[in-house]
Scaffold this motif. Structure first.
Motif, short mmCIF file in Angstrom:
data_model
loop_
_atom_site.label_atom_id
_atom_site.label_comp_id
_atom_site.label_asym_id
_atom_site.label_seq_id
_atom_site.Cartn_x
_atom_site.Cartn_y
_atom_site.Cartn_z
N SER A 165 0.76 -1.04 -0.01
CA SER A 165 -0.22 -0.02 0.09
C SER A 165 0.94 1.19 -0.23
O SER A 165 0.38 2.36 0.02
N ARG A 166 2.26 1.17 -0.06
CA ARG A 166 2.99 2.41 0.10
C ARG A 166 2.78 3.27 1.38
O ARG A 166 2.59 4.39 1.12
N THR A 167 2.60 2.48 2.25
CA THR A 167 2.72 3.06 3.70
C THR A 167 3.50 2.72 4.61
O THR A 167 4.38 1.78 4.27
N PHE A 168 3.73 3.41 5.59
CA PHE A 168 4.58 2.83 6.76
C PHE A 168 3.95 3.09 8.08
O PHE A 168 2.97 4.00 8.29
N TRP A 169 4.22 2.30 9.14
CA TRP A 169 3.74 2.43 10.33
C TRP A 169 4.85 2.58 11.39
O TRP A 169 5.73 2.12 11.27
N ARG A 170 4.35 3.44 12.26
CA ARG A 170 5.45 3.67 13.61
C ARG A 170 4.58 3.60 14.86
O ARG A 170 3.42 3.66 15.04
N PRO A 171 5.05 2.97 15.97
CA PRO A 171 4.43 2.50 17.07
C PRO A 171 4.38 3.83 17.81
O PRO A 171 5.16 4.54 17.92
N VAL A 172 3.02 4.21 18.41
CA VAL A 172 2.67 5.02 19.27
C VAL A 172 2.79 4.82 20.55
O VAL A 172 3.30 5.46 21.63
N THR A 173 2.11 3.60 20.90
CA THR A 173 2.20 2.92 22.40
C THR A 173 2.42 1.72 21.82
O THR A 173 2.79 1.10 21.01
N GLU A 181 7.64 14.03 9.41
CA GLU A 181 6.99 14.61 10.29
C GLU A 181 6.33 13.67 11.40
O GLU A 181 6.00 14.25 12.40
N LEU A 182 6.34 12.44 11.03
CA LEU A 182 5.73 11.40 12.20
C LEU A 182 6.65 10.51 12.80
O LEU A 182 6.47 10.08 13.65
N GLU A 183 7.81 10.34 12.18
CA GLU A 183 9.03 9.36 12.67
C GLU A 183 9.32 9.80 13.95
O GLU A 183 9.62 11.01 14.25
N GLN A 184 9.76 8.84 14.99
CA GLN A 184 10.32 9.19 16.35
C GLN A 184 11.66 9.87 16.03
O GLN A 184 12.31 9.60 15.04
N SER A 185 11.94 10.81 17.02
CA SER A 185 13.31 11.31 16.84
C SER A 185 13.71 11.10 18.27
O SER A 185 13.28 11.74 19.27
N VAL A 186 15.03 10.62 18.25
CA VAL A 186 15.71 10.36 19.71
C VAL A 186 17.05 10.86 19.53
O VAL A 186 17.47 11.29 18.22
N GLY A 206 18.31 11.51 15.70
CA GLY A 206 17.54 10.79 14.35
C GLY A 206 16.66 9.83 14.86
O GLY A 206 16.10 9.97 16.05
N THR A 207 16.27 9.08 13.82
CA THR A 207 15.26 8.10 14.03
C THR A 207 15.76 7.00 15.08
O THR A 207 17.03 6.72 15.07
N PRO A 208 15.07 6.22 15.93
CA PRO A 208 15.81 5.09 16.59
C PRO A 208 16.42 4.16 15.63
O PRO A 208 17.34 3.60 16.16
N ASP A 209 15.94 3.84 14.47
CA ASP A 209 16.79 2.84 13.64
C ASP A 209 17.94 3.51 13.27
O ASP A 209 18.99 2.84 13.02
N GLN A 210 18.05 4.70 12.91
CA GLN A 210 19.33 5.53 12.67
C GLN A 210 20.33 5.30 13.71
O GLN A 210 21.63 5.29 13.52
#
Length: 766
Positions: free
Chosen positions: A217-225, A241-246, A290-294
């Motif tokens: 579906s060309r989407t991504f999801w990120r955990p909120v809780t 805009e939406l990805e986590q930043s740590v 950056g993001t957690p994965d980064q």
């Protein structure tokens, strides 16, 4: 009698003094031996005891003061090892003793505070690394919030039991269906536009199903809780805009120059596309946002790069052997003879017949005496005869065996010898006054290192071999020469410049120089010196033989190698070229002992097998619950089953009294000890008008539960009665049990839950 007593008292006092002196000397000697074997704590105790007996003697005070630091450092190291093993109280006592021995040791005082802080923390929260600095005694509000702050949000672990997903619906509906099976909430971005998808997945986990749907579906999801995800369109703007930043600060312990730190920063910025990164050269630290994965990948790259360099010790052997033999043998005959004429020693006789005495040689010669020459007027001088028999044999050995320790790629130099000045130029003093000549000449000198000069640059290869860039220069001053009225040294040089590759411990002969010089001289009487036997009486033979041999050898040893873990060598999936997305590996499913017996799946529900004629006693099946008449029900048919061991049997979930039903999720509970789930398929109830039906199921054989859900693609409801699911099981072992329906959440087209009563089926396996 009194004198005897005084003598005994004196002897007793003298003996006590000598015993005390011997005791102090013995303590001091024990301390020296303990220090020699690097037992600094024992040496400190001996030196301290000797010093306490004679505190005014510098002989005992100096080693006591000197060994305090080493003893305290030894206790600190032992205490740190104890703390790593979890023996906190013993470590604290050693740290305190170290601070008592050397009050100026800040590290001991710091470790005391740190250990007390770790002991006051709950179990499992103590830190032993450099980040374990003690907090301030009264943290302010910012520090409190910092301690209460959490890390990146992670989704709770999902079941890795394989499931089947077959749906044709909007992507939102597929996300929601998988979310219901996984027990997580699914939220959507307001700007997200749903797309209709056909999904047919076999044997995938919930995590994989979510990732595949996002890719389709060309989407991504990120955990909120931990139990909620947020879905949005996959674009750089939405990710930003939406990805986590740590944020995290990485401390590098093996960089030595700002250039090394900059290389790490450039690598992370280029490979991981991290824009917010700052280096702190004063602390050898990097701050990354950056993001957690980064940040996870940044940690991986820093672990790969920030490693201690390999180190090498190179044994250099410079051996020189010189032997000189000198032999002189023979008799040297006279080489010169000289005849001289002397004055006359006689005069004519006097009238008395007497001859006057001789007047000596000083009378000289005259014409009168020439007529009276005799043998006394001639003097012959002949050289002496020399006999020589000399033999000398001198051996000289020069051995230099220095050791050089160097890091990988770092040049190391060793210079053993003198620095000799050599004139390189001269200039006159400029004329300051007209008519006045130069006031003098200034000579410029350059110092040259003479002796053994070694430059090594090692490089350790992954296979354990060592490359060495070697420049070996052996030089010495052999004389002087006058050049331009300046005495200049004459320097002999032997130099080796090459690059070699060796194994650890391999001996390499860089170069050997062998010089042999032989000289033979003969002197004596002409002709006689050449006669075979007479030559030893009339000649002298000199023979010299000089042998000089120099050998250069290198023996490298690796004392610290490159340590690469499995994580350093692994390849990681980091997503696509448009974003960094670290894919988490699935945990392996625990093998089920019940699956040792395989059974072929049956396409249609199997018929009931007849009751076995075996005489083995079997427990009767429990009574089956009956639904209330006229109420909406979900029942299992047949209500009883008696399959034989090893055979397959089928059950159907039948819905009756349904009104406007669109989704049927439920849980089937069975006894995994006596039966095994094989497969499930949809019935004809939800597809009675020809609409496709999505089926998702997940089996947990260890717990004996089957999560299954059927959903209409158009979400419109149907009414009436019919089969919703057809299930196939295998009879594993003799026994009795039930299969029941649990947690039904049947919904209508308005997404409202419809209450249904359930039944169970009794199974007896012979």
């Amino acid at each position: 009698m009194r004198g005897i007593r005084r003598t005994l008292a004196f002897l007793t006092l003298f003996s006590c003094v000598m015993i005390a002196a011997d005791s102090v000397r013995s303590l001091f000697n024990k301390g020296v031996k303990a220090e020699a074997r690097q037992d600094y704590e024992a040496a400190y105790e001996f030196y301290k005891a000797a010093y306490n007996k004679h505190p005014d003697d510098l002989k005992y005070r100096v080693p006591y003061e000197r060994i305090r630091f080493l003893a305290a450092a030894s206790k600190v190291r032992r205490a740190q090892k104890l703390r790593e093993l979890g023996r906190m109280q013993e470590a604290l006592e050693l740290f305190q003793k170290a601070s008592e021995i050397d009050p100026s040791s800040d590290i001991a005082i710091q470790e005391v505070r740190r250990t007390k802080e770790m002991m006051s923390q709950p179990a499992g929260q103590g830190k032993t690394g450099p980040e374990a600095a003690p907090p301030t005694l009264e943290p302010d509000e910012l520090h409190r919030r910092l301690e209460e702050a959490g890390g990146p949000v992670r989704l709770s672990p999902l079941s890795n039991v394989p499931l089947q997903v077959k749906m044709t619906a909007d992507s939102k509906g597929i996300y929601e269906t998988i979310g219901k099976i996984a027990g997580i909430n699914v939220l959507f971005d307001p700007d997200y536009t749903s797309r209709r998808l056909l999904v047919d997945l076999q044997g995938v986990t919930l995590q994989q199903a979510l990732d595949i749907v996002g890719l389709e579906s060309r989407t991504f999801w990120r955990p909120v809780t931990p139990n909620t995800i947020f879905v949005a369109a996959d674009s750089q703007a939405k990710r930003r805009e939406l990805e986590q930043s740590v944020i995290k600060t990485f401390y590098l312990g093996n960089v030595s120059t700002p250039t090394d730190l900059q290389d790490v920063v450039n690598t992370i910025r280029t490979i991981l596309e991290v824009q917010r990164i700052q280096q702190i050269p004063s602390q050898n630290a990097i701050v990354v946002r950056g993001t957690p994965d980064q940040l996870v990948l940044a940690q991986k790259m820093i672990d790969d790069i920030d490693k201690s360099k390999p180190e090498v010790i190179v044994e250099v052997l410079v051996a020189q052997v010189r032997r000189d033999k000198v032999r002189q043998l023979g008799i040297v005959p006279p080489a010169h003879a000289m005849v001289s004429l002397l004055g006359s020693n006689t005069t004519p006789a006097t009238p008395g017949g007497t001859t006057p005495p001789a007047t000596g040689t000083g009378a000289g010669l005259n014409f009168n005496t020439l007529q009276h020459l005799n043998s006394t007027n001639y003097s012959v001088t002949i050289d002496s005869v020399t006999a020589q028999a000399i033999f000398s044999d001198n051996n000289t050995k020069i051995l230099q065996n220095p050791q050089i320790r160097a890091g990988d790629g770092v040049k190391a130099s060793l210079k053993i010898g003198d620095r000799i000045p050599v004139a390189t130029g001269s200039f006159g003093t400029p004329v300051g006054i007209a008519g006045v000549g130069n006031l003098g000449v200034n000579t410029q000198f350059q110092y040259i290192d003479v002796g053994v000069n070694i430059d090594l640059t090692p490089h350790v290869h992954p296979d354990g071999e060592i490359s060495l860039k070697v420049v070996l220069d052996i030089s010495s001053q052999t004389g002087t020469a006058s050049l331009g009225n300046i005495t200049q040294p004459i320097i002999s040089q032997r130099k080796v410049d090459q690059e070699i590759r060796l194994r650890d411990g391999e001996v390499n002969l860089l170069g050997g120089i062998l010089e042999e010089q032989e000289t033979a001289n003969a002197s004596g009487a002409p002709f006689l010196a050449q006669i075979p036997l007479l030559k030893y009486l009339f000649s002298n033979n000199d023979k010299e033989k000089h042998t000089n041999e120099i050998v250069f050898m290198l023996v490298p040893h690796i004392i610290r190698g490159q340590e690469l873990s499995n994580t350093n060598r692994r390849t990681f999936d980091v997503g696509t070229g448009t974003g960094i997305d670290l894919r988490m590996a699935e945990k392996p499913t625990k093998p089920d002992a019940a699956k040792t017996e395989t059974a072929k799946p049956v396409a249609q529900p199997a018929t009931l097998t007849p009751v076995s004629t075996s005489s083995a006693p079997v427990k009767p099946a429990p009574p089956v619950e009956q639904p209330a008449p006229g109420a909406p029900t979900l029942r299992l048919e047949p209500s009883t089953a008696t399959p034989a061991r090893g055979s397959s049997f089928g059950l159907s979930v039948v819905l009756s009294g349904g009104q406007d039903i669109s989704t049927v999720p439920l849980q089937i509970v069975y006894d995994p000890k006596i039966m095994q789930f094989i497969t499930v398929s949809t019935g004809d109830f939800l597809a009675k008008d020809g609409q496709p039906v999505a089926l998702v199921h997940r089996d947990d054989p260890a717990a004996g539960t089957l999560q299954v859900m059927a959903q209409r693609s158009d979400l419109k409801g149907v009414s009436g009665e019919g089969v919703v699911f057809n299930m196939i099981f295998t009879a594993k072992a003799p026994g009795s049990g039930v299969i029941r329906i649990a947690n039904p959440a049947v919904k209508n087209s308005q997404n409202q839950v419809v209450q249904f009563s359930t039944t169970q089926s009794a199974v007896t396996i012979n």
